[in-house]
Each structure stands twice: as C-alpha cells, then as structure tokens.
Design a protein around this motif. Structure first.
Motif, PDB file in Angstrom:
ATOM      1  N   GLY A 129      25.298 -95.334  80.833  1.00 52.08           N
ATOM      2  CA  GLY A 129      25.779 -96.708  80.726  1.00 52.08           C
ATOM      3  C   GLY A 129      27.294 -96.832  80.601  1.00 52.08           C
ATOM      4  O   GLY A 129      27.850 -97.911  80.787  1.00 52.08           O
ATOM      5  N   LYS A 130      28.014 -95.755  80.247  1.00 50.20           N
ATOM      6  CA  LYS A 130      29.490 -95.839  80.158  1.00 50.20           C
ATOM      7  C   LYS A 130      30.069 -95.990  81.548  1.00 50.20           C
ATOM      8  O   LYS A 130      29.539 -95.418  82.493  1.00 50.20           O
ATOM      9  CB  LYS A 130      30.057 -94.535  79.568  1.00 50.20           C
ATOM     10  N   LYS A 131      31.154 -96.759  81.664  1.00 54.66           N
ATOM     11  CA  LYS A 131      31.791 -96.898  82.977  1.00 54.66           C
ATOM     12  C   LYS A 131      32.563 -95.613  83.290  1.00 54.66           C
ATOM     13  O   LYS A 131      33.440 -95.207  82.533  1.00 54.66           O
ATOM     14  CB  LYS A 131      32.724 -98.131  82.934  1.00 54.66           C
ATOM     15  N   VAL A 132      32.175 -94.973  84.404  1.00 60.96           N
ATOM     16  CA  VAL A 132      32.823 -93.706  84.746  1.00 60.96           C
ATOM     17  C   VAL A 132      33.967 -93.969  85.728  1.00 60.96           C
ATOM     18  O   VAL A 132      33.773 -94.602  86.757  1.00 60.96           O
ATOM     19  CB  VAL A 132      31.815 -92.727  85.387  1.00 60.96           C
ATOM     20  N   GLU A 133      35.144 -93.499  85.361  1.00 65.95           N
ATOM     21  CA  GLU A 133      36.264 -93.597  86.309  1.00 65.95           C
ATOM     22  C   GLU A 133      36.532 -92.225  86.907  1.00 65.95           C
ATOM     23  O   GLU A 133      36.365 -91.209  86.235  1.00 65.95           O
ATOM     24  CB  GLU A 133      37.506 -94.103  85.590  1.00 65.95           C
ATOM     25  N   TRP A 134      36.973 -92.248  88.162  1.00 65.27           N
ATOM     26  CA  TRP A 134      37.207 -90.994  88.895  1.00 65.27           C
ATOM     27  C   TRP A 134      38.665 -90.904  89.323  1.00 65.27           C
ATOM     28  O   TRP A 134      39.306 -91.935  89.574  1.00 65.27           O
ATOM     29  CB  TRP A 134      36.336 -90.947  90.151  1.00 65.27           C
ATOM     30  N   THR A 135      39.184 -89.684  89.429  1.00 68.04           N
ATOM     31  CA  THR A 135      40.530 -89.504  89.992  1.00 68.04           C
ATOM     32  C   THR A 135      40.473 -89.798  91.498  1.00 68.04           C
ATOM     33  O   THR A 135      39.401 -89.794  92.095  1.00 68.04           O
ATOM     34  CB  THR A 135      41.023 -88.049  89.808  1.00 68.04           C
ATOM     35  N   GLU A 136      41.621 -90.022  92.085  1.00 71.94           N
ATOM     36  CA  GLU A 136      41.692 -90.202  93.548  1.00 71.94           C
ATOM     37  C   GLU A 136      41.230 -88.910  94.235  1.00 71.94           C
ATOM     38  O   GLU A 136      41.548 -87.818  93.741  1.00 71.94           O
ATOM     39  CB  GLU A 136      43.142 -90.478  93.983  1.00 71.94           C
ATOM     40  N   PRO A 137      40.500 -89.003  95.381  1.00 69.89           N
ATOM     41  CA  PRO A 137      40.091 -87.772  96.069  1.00 69.89           C
ATOM     42  C   PRO A 137      41.290 -86.938  96.529  1.00 69.89           C
ATOM     43  O   PRO A 137      42.265 -87.489  97.031  1.00 69.89           O
ATOM     44  CB  PRO A 137      39.304 -88.276  97.283  1.00 69.89           C
ATOM     45  N   GLN A 138      41.196 -85.637  96.283  1.00 68.83           N
ATOM     46  CA  GLN A 138      42.241 -84.715  96.750  1.00 68.83           C
ATOM     47  C   GLN A 138      41.575 -83.649  97.589  1.00 68.83           C
ATOM     48  O   GLN A 138      40.481 -83.206  97.233  1.00 68.83           O
ATOM     49  CB  GLN A 138      42.844 -83.973  95.554  1.00 68.83           C
ATOM     50  N   GLN A 139      42.208 -83.228  98.673  1.00 71.18           N
ATOM     51  CA  GLN A 139      41.601 -82.187  99.492  1.00 71.18           C
ATOM     52  C   GLN A 139      41.697 -80.841  98.770  1.00 71.18           C
ATOM     53  O   GLN A 139      42.771 -80.457  98.301  1.00 71.18           O
ATOM     54  CB  GLN A 139      42.287 -82.112 100.869  1.00 71.18           C
ATOM     55  N   PHE A 140      40.570 -80.164  98.658  1.00 70.38           N
ATOM     56  CA  PHE A 140      40.519 -78.882  97.945  1.00 70.38           C
ATOM     57  C   PHE A 140      40.134 -77.797  98.931  1.00 70.38           C
ATOM     58  O   PHE A 140      39.072 -77.869  99.564  1.00 70.38           O
ATOM     59  CB  PHE A 140      39.483 -78.985  96.816  1.00 70.38           C
ATOM     60  N   ASN A 141      40.995 -76.786  99.113  1.00 68.09           N
ATOM     61  CA  ASN A 141      40.727 -75.726 100.100  1.00 68.09           C
ATOM     62  C   ASN A 141      39.646 -74.773  99.596  1.00 68.09           C
ATOM     63  O   ASN A 141      39.682 -74.312  98.456  1.00 68.09           O
ATOM     64  CB  ASN A 141      42.011 -74.956 100.422  1.00 68.09           C
ATOM     65  N   LEU A 142      38.680 -74.496 100.478  1.00 65.11           N
ATOM     66  CA  LEU A 142      37.504 -73.729 100.066  1.00 65.11           C
ATOM     67  C   LEU A 142      37.660 -72.218 100.230  1.00 65.11           C
ATOM     68  O   LEU A 142      36.788 -71.457  99.809  1.00 65.11           O
ATOM     69  CB  LEU A 142      36.277 -74.176 100.887  1.00 65.11           C
ATOM     70  N   LEU A 143      38.745 -71.787 100.866  1.00 62.61           N
ATOM     71  CA  LEU A 143      38.897 -70.331 101.074  1.00 62.61           C
ATOM     72  C   LEU A 143      39.056 -69.616  99.729  1.00 62.61           C
ATOM     73  O   LEU A 143      39.799 -70.075  98.857  1.00 62.61           O
ATOM     74  CB  LEU A 143      40.125 -70.044 101.939  1.00 62.61           C
ATOM     75  N   VAL A 144      38.352 -68.486  99.594  1.00 59.05           N
ATOM     76  CA  VAL A 144      38.447 -67.700  98.350  1.00 59.05           C
ATOM     77  C   VAL A 144      39.559 -66.673  98.537  1.00 59.05           C
ATOM     78  O   VAL A 144      39.549 -65.897  99.492  1.00 59.05           O
ATOM     79  CB  VAL A 144      37.107 -66.984  98.069  1.00 59.05           C
ATOM     80  N   LYS A 145      40.505 -66.681  97.587  1.00 54.98           N
ATOM     81  CA  LYS A 145      41.648 -65.746  97.686  1.00 54.98           C
ATOM     82  C   LYS A 145      41.349 -64.469  96.932  1.00 54.98           C
ATOM     83  O   LYS A 145      40.681 -64.485  95.903  1.00 54.98           O
ATOM     84  CB  LYS A 145      42.878 -66.373  97.020  1.00 54.98           C
TER      85      LYS A 145
END
Ligand code: GAP
Length: 449
Positions: A129-145
């Motif tokens: 029931g709490k209002k959930v706020e989200w950060t703006e979408p950011q592109q996250f690179n999936l390659l594992v270093k």
C-alpha cells in the motif's frame, strides 16, 4: 489397463501456481539442479547441474547437434574461447549497447528492469500500500568484466562473453578458408555465456551464467533472401522444439517490437511458463552487422567473392539462438505429471537421463543381484542405465519416475527358476510385461525411437 495419454497427470489449473516450486524441489531432490555453491549460501543467478541434470542437458545438446550439424551438409561447427580480445566487443556493439534499463526502488534500493512491468508491479505489492517511487531508468551494461594478467595494477580488463555469437563471427574467414563451405552455409556453436542480469530469476530461466546453442547461417546480402531464410529457420526451430515432445499448444512465435542493436528482424519461440508465455529461443536477422563491424574494427577483409558476378559481398547472417537452461526448464515443466501421490516426468525417451533402470527384486540375494548386474552391464553398452537395489520396488519405481526413466526392469525368482524373463514396467502407463532376457535389447530399442 487404461492406455497412457500425453495429458494424463498434467497438473490442474489450481495446481499450476505452485508448479515452479514443485519443479525446483524435484530438481534438488533428484539431482537435476542445485543452487550454485549452496553450502556457502549460494550465489545469485548461478546454478549447478547434478547427475540427472547433466544427462538431460547432454541429451538435449546431442539432439540439437545431430539435427543441425551431423544431419546437414551446410553446417559446420566451432568452439571459440569464452574470453576474447576486448576490441571484438567494441566492434559488435556490446560495450556500447548491450544493456537493459535499470530502475531502483527509492524505498528499499532494490534494482529492477524497467521493461519488466510484472516484476515492477510484484515488487510494489511487497511494500503493502505504500507509494513506491522509482529512479529514472538508466542503461545498465550486462557484460561481465574480469581481469587477465599477473601484475597487480597492470591487469587487462576483459569480458566474459555476453552471447556466444561473437566467437563465430571472428572466425568466419578462418572457417571459409579451412573448409569447403560455400554461401549459404552455417556455423554452429554450443557454449557458456554470462550476463550481469539486473534481476536473475525464475529458477534457471534468467541466470547470470547460462549455456547457449546457436547457429549463424550466412547468406547472400539480399532482402528477399533474408526473409526466405528467416522464415525457414523459424519453422525449422519450431519443428525441432516440437520434436522434443513438447506440447504444441504451449508454444508460439512472438515477433520483437523492440530490436536488439544488431538485428533487422527478430522472432522468439515462446513457451507458456507458469507466469505466462516467455522466450526460450530467438531467431534473428543480423544482416551484415557483425561481419561489417569486425571488418571495420579489425581491418581484416570479411568479404566473399560471388563467382557469378565477380563481386565481393559481405554475407548476411540469420541466427538461431537457444538457451540450454531455458529449454531444460520448459522441458521439465512440460513433462511434469502427478496423480495422487505419484509424480513422474513424461520426458521423451530421447531426452530421459536414463533410458532404463535395472533392479534385482531383493537387494540381499546374490543370485538375483548377479543376474540383474549381467543385464545392467549388457544394456550399459548401448544406453545410460540406472541401477537400484535399495528399499522396496515401489520406492525404486517412484525414484525412476521422478527422473523420467521410461523403463524399469526387475529380475525376480521367476527369471532364475522359470523362463529367463524379466518384468519391464512402463513409466507412463505403469503397465508391466514379461520379456525374455534375450529379447530385451530389441524390446527397448523399438520403444526408444
Ligand atoms: N546471440 C543472440 C542472443 O544471445 P538473446 O535473445 O539475448 O540472443 C538467446 O538470447 C537465448 O539465450 C534466449 O532465447 C534464452 O534462451 C537464452 N538466454 C538469454 N539470456 C539468458 C539468461 N540470462 N539466462 C538464461 N538463458 C538466457
């Protein structure tokens, strides 16, 4: 006795919700899948495969290989290194564009994929029931270093491959130069890939380490040719999945609306998982994306001479890309059956980890054990055969049913004293037949087709 049908024991609508839990429990109990490094509390997105799981995966990969490499005249294979020169990932566009949109819940700081609406909404519900706020979408690179080299501070940053494709593309010329292949032809590969997935989950559905089976099929660069082969590979791969014994009504094609950075067209083969239809395999028209970029970044020529026009062209690539883990999960879910207390996996015999199990009726009678061992050793020449001499026959049947063994053979006193016949019990119908030991191999062979 009633004849077994494909839908006997398929879980009812009400039983479907906890089907995943049942599969996860069965996989642990019977040695298909274990959580990765479980004794240390596990590690997210990593899974280990146990004795039954390894065999199921091997059978799946062998069938795929036979269908696409052994039986075709226009396909060869490679097995490229997992770690590549990092320039290859720049060229293929992965360092710049192999990413998913990430958002963070401002209440608990857990991170999710912005494009997975159901996962976002399921998370919001956990905050009651709490209002959930989200950060703006950011592109996250999936390659594992990771890092290579022996001198601290001077190590080279490299990537674990995010898809197995690139190892094929960089070897395109090597394959053309070292074999007699001619366009159109394909290169197949099976191997591990790694992605720093934002939300691994769905058991072995979305992992951080997984295995892919891919073909890159190189054709002349032409729109019509591309469409023709794209349609061909779509149907070819759907036919293959159906040949694994999966229920047709649980499978469908789904065209991509949003295309990956390399694709001109893309369709998924989807299976109806307990949470809805989702991808098990992708068919992509990659056109000349990979070869052109590798030509540009490496400075090495990737063109092929057209013997009719005498012109050099860069081939287009129609790709099929299947996940071993997702296919395995779909196979297990599709094969799961239960009736009262009885649970069995109605896997196609081609995929079943063990084709046959052999039991002496009693585990403490050497004469029964010797006879059963002789049958076991003989059948082992042709198949993976399970042995069990513990507990009562009912428990042994239950254990074999749960790993999908199509036939159980019991050696009893009648075998020794009467007519050298054994009981063969069918997994799906539970029907039992007496079969002469001399006819056993033939009996099993006929039924394993
Ligand atoms: N080379 C193209 C390619 O990798 P993809 O659609 O990203 O395309 C192909 O992946 C297949 O690999 C998927 O259909 C799925 O079966 C499997 N796959 C992808 N990511 C996965 C993950 N994180 N865990 C398990 N399997 C995955």
């Amino acid at each position: 006795m009633k004849k077994a049908t494909a839908t006997d024991g398929v879980p009812s609508e009400s039983g479907k919700n906890n089907l995943m839990e049942k599969i996860i429990s069965l996989c642990k109990r019977r040695g298909f899948v274990f959580p990765g490094s479980e004794i240390y509390g596990g590690i997210t997105g990593m899974w280990d495969f146990g004795p039954a799981g390894v065999l199921l995966r091997k059978n799946l990969k062998d069938l795929w290989w036979k269908d696409l490499v052994q039986m075709r005249d226009d396909m060869v294979a490679v097995d490229a290194a997992i770690i590549m020169n990092p320039k290859a990932w720049e060229a293929s566009g992965h360092t710049a564009s192999f990413s998913d949109p990430l958002v963070e819940c401002k209440i608990c700081h857990l991170r999710f994929r912005h494009d997975k609406a159901e996962e976002i909404s399921a998370h919001e519900k956990t905050h009651k029931g709490k209002k959930v706020e989200w950060t703006e979408p950011q592109q996250f690179n999936l390659l594992v270093k990771t890092y290579l080299g022996i001198i601290e501070g001077k190590q080279q940053e490299v990537f674990l491959r995010g898809e197995i494709t690139n190892g094929v593309q960089v070897n395109f010329k090597n394959v053309m130069d070292s074999t007699r292949v001619k366009i159109p032809f394909g290169i197949a590969q099976i191997g591990k890939a790694f992605r720093n997935e934002i939300t691994p989950g769905g058991f072995i559905f979305r992992d951080r380490e997984f295995e892919q089976m891919e073909t890159q099929f190189f054709i002349k660069p032409d729109k019509q040719e591309g469409e023709k082969w794209f349609e061909y590979w779509k149907q070819n791969r759907m036919d293959f999945v159906v040949s694994l014994g999966m229920r047709k009504e649980k499978l469908r094609f789904k065209d991509h609306e949003k295309l990956a950075h390399y694709a001109k067209a893309a369709t998924d083969i989807e299976y109806e998982f307990p949470w809805g239809f989702d991808e098990i395999m992708g068919i992509h028209n990659r056109a000349d994306w990979d070869l052109s970029r590798h030509q540009e970044y490496s400075g090495k020529k990737m063109g092929v001479l057209d013997s009719e026009t005498n012109e050099i062209f860069i081939p287009w690539d129609i790709e099929t890309s299947a996940g071993v883990d997702r296919q395995m999960l779909a196979l297990l879910l599709d094969a799961y059956r239960e009736e009262g207390e009885r649970i069995w996996l109605s896997l196609s015999p081609k995929l079943a980890p063990y084709k046959v199990a052999v039991f002496p009726l009693l585990g403490n009678k050497p004469e029964l054990i010797d006879k059963a061992k002789a049958i076991y050793n003989d059948l082992k020449q042709d198949y993976m055969v399970a042995w069990d001499d513990r507990g009562n026959i009912g428990k042994r049947y239950a254990a074999q049913d749960e790993i999908g063994t199509p036939f159980c053979i019991t050696v009893d006193f009648e075998t020794l004293e009467k007519d050298d016949s054994v009981t063969v019990r069918d997994r799906d119908s539970m029907k039992q037949e007496r079969v002469k030991v001399s006819k056993l191999k033939e009996y099993i062979k006929e039924r394993l087709q």
